[in-house]
Motif scaffolding. Structure first.
Motif: not given
Length: 155
Positions: A31-40
């Motif tokens: 959850q943390t990693w995806a939030e950090a990497a997601m631009c859209v």
């Protein structure tokens, strides 16, 4: 039957499939990693954690390489005129990621974070086919990982 769970993040909905009996990061880490990497915002993603055999088969079928690999990215390609929020699928091979982490002297968690972020950047159109593209993508990875408290994975 693999375990499966869904995690809702502000910017991405993740379906996690675990086709392995042990290993891989927690849903909270994802959850943390995806939030950090997601631009859209508002996109969905499938993350599948696999063993070496499944990784090898997919790598052979889709990349012509008869060996397991750390992460495979499969962007979702919509037919013309269809609107959907699914970004694509990531397949991460736990034994390869853990062996690489050990060989490179990194924590397993940090290397998993790197592979998730690396794969998500691929799904969002980043690549490393040319030196310039590689430099841009690596810079993004380094910055995202730094913000999460991880060291530069390329040092």
């Amino acid at each position: 039957m693999p375990a499966s769970s869904r995690v809702r993040v502000a910017r991405v909905e993740i379906e996690v499939q675990r086709a392995i009996t042990a290993g891989g990061p927690s849903d909270d880490c994802l959850q943390t990693w995806a939030e950090a990497a997601m631009c859209v915002p508002g996109r969905s993603l499938l993350l599948r954690y696999v063993d070496a055999e499944e990784s090898r088969a997919l790598n052979c079928t889709y990349r012509g390489r008869d060996k397991p690999t750390n992460v495979l990215s499969f962007p979702f390609e919509l037919p013309p005129g269809v609107d959907d929020s699914h970004l694509g699928d990531l397949v991460i091979c736990v034994p390869v990621v853990e062996a690489e982490a050990e060989a490179q002297g990194k924590s397993i968690e940090a290397h998993h974070a790197h592979m998730v972020i690396h794969g998500l950047l691929h799904l969002q159109g980043h690549d490393h086919e040319s030196d310039d593209e590689a430099t841009r993508m690596e810079s993004l990875e380094i910055e995202i990982l730094r913000q999460l408290g991880y060291d530069n994975p390329y040092e």
